[in-house]
Design a protein around this motif. Structure first.
Motif, mmCIF file in Angstrom:
data_model
loop_
_atom_site.group_PDB
_atom_site.id
_atom_site.type_symbol
_atom_site.label_atom_id
_atom_site.label_comp_id
_atom_site.label_asym_id
_atom_site.label_seq_id
_atom_site.Cartn_x
_atom_site.Cartn_y
_atom_site.Cartn_z
ATOM 1 N N ASP A 281 0.839 -1.198 0.000
ATOM 2 C CA ASP A 281 0.000 0.000 0.000
ATOM 3 C C ASP A 281 0.874 1.248 0.000
ATOM 4 O O ASP A 281 0.643 2.176 -0.773
ATOM 5 C CB ASP A 281 -0.921 0.018 1.225
ATOM 6 C CG ASP A 281 -1.953 -1.082 1.191
ATOM 7 O OD1 ASP A 281 -2.509 -1.343 0.113
ATOM 8 O OD2 ASP A 281 -2.207 -1.681 2.244
ATOM 9 N N TRP B 2 -8.131 -0.835 -5.151
ATOM 10 C CA TRP B 2 -8.535 -2.196 -4.763
ATOM 11 C C TRP B 2 -8.269 -2.422 -3.273
ATOM 12 O O TRP B 2 -9.129 -2.922 -2.543
ATOM 13 C CB TRP B 2 -7.796 -3.221 -5.611
ATOM 14 C CG TRP B 2 -8.089 -4.623 -5.200
ATOM 15 C CD1 TRP B 2 -9.284 -5.280 -5.306
ATOM 16 C CD2 TRP B 2 -7.180 -5.533 -4.596
ATOM 17 N NE1 TRP B 2 -9.156 -6.565 -4.814
ATOM 18 C CE2 TRP B 2 -7.881 -6.742 -4.356
ATOM 19 C CE3 TRP B 2 -5.842 -5.449 -4.230
ATOM 20 C CZ2 TRP B 2 -7.287 -7.838 -3.773
ATOM 21 C CZ3 TRP B 2 -5.237 -6.559 -3.652
ATOM 22 C CH2 TRP B 2 -5.959 -7.724 -3.429
ATOM 23 N N ARG B 3 -7.085 -2.032 -2.822
ATOM 24 C CA ARG B 3 -6.726 -2.261 -1.418
ATOM 25 C C ARG B 3 -7.560 -1.382 -0.464
ATOM 26 O O ARG B 3 -7.870 -1.802 0.646
ATOM 27 C CB ARG B 3 -5.241 -2.006 -1.207
ATOM 28 C CG ARG B 3 -4.315 -2.865 -2.061
ATOM 29 C CD ARG B 3 -4.001 -4.168 -1.501
ATOM 30 N NE ARG B 3 -3.250 -4.016 -0.257
ATOM 31 C CZ ARG B 3 -2.845 -5.021 0.479
ATOM 32 N NH1 ARG B 3 -3.077 -6.254 0.082
ATOM 33 N NH2 ARG B 3 -2.188 -4.830 1.595
ATOM 34 N N ARG C 180 -11.494 -2.946 -0.658
ATOM 35 C CA ARG C 180 -11.792 -4.383 -0.546
ATOM 36 C C ARG C 180 -12.460 -4.718 0.761
ATOM 37 O O ARG C 180 -12.509 -4.034 1.697
ATOM 38 C CB ARG C 180 -10.545 -5.222 -0.725
ATOM 39 C CG ARG C 180 -9.516 -5.002 0.357
ATOM 40 C CD ARG C 180 -8.278 -5.799 0.091
ATOM 41 N NE ARG C 180 -7.309 -5.395 1.094
ATOM 42 C CZ ARG C 180 -6.519 -6.194 1.705
ATOM 43 N NH1 ARG C 180 -6.511 -7.450 1.423
ATOM 44 N NH2 ARG C 180 -5.683 -5.769 2.622
#
Length: 117
Positions: free
Chosen positions: A3, A113-114, A117
């Protein structure tokens, strides 16, 4: 760790245009706009907004709680430019900016996405 790397990459992509806030001569080099041109002021202001994006990306690298908001703001910035650039007929003078944003879609996609999610 991944990240932080994605957010650092996004900050780096936005750093050069942000530096034009402190070094206005970069505006002429990056965009081919002379200081007397009316667009120069808008591009100088744009540099301030890019500085905000750099700060936001660095903040997101350090503080997971801001990543969702940072991902939306960064995505709007990058995707809107690419859409506008495409709609304007992909002007050659702005190709390097478009390429930087296209490359940046990889860490942006990962960050989005991170974060969501």
């Amino acid at each position: 760790m991944i990240d932080r790397l994605a957010w650092a990459a996004l900050a780096l992509i936005h750093a050069l245009p942000a530096l034009a806030l402190f070094n206005p001569a970069l505006i002429s080099r990056l965009y081919g706009v002379a200081p007397g041109d009316g667009s120069f002021l808008l591009l100088h202001h744009r540099a301030a907004l890019f500085a905000c994006i750099v700060i936001l990306c660095l903040w997101a690298a350090a503080v997971p709680g801001v990543r969702r908001a940072a991902s939306v703001i960064t995505a709007v910035s990058m995707l809107s430019f690419l859409i506008l650039w495409q709609g304007a007929g992909r002007p050659a003078a702005l190709r390097s900016i478009a390429v930087a944003d296209l490359v940046g879609l990889v860490p942006l996609g990962l960050a989005l996405w991170r974060a969501w999610r």
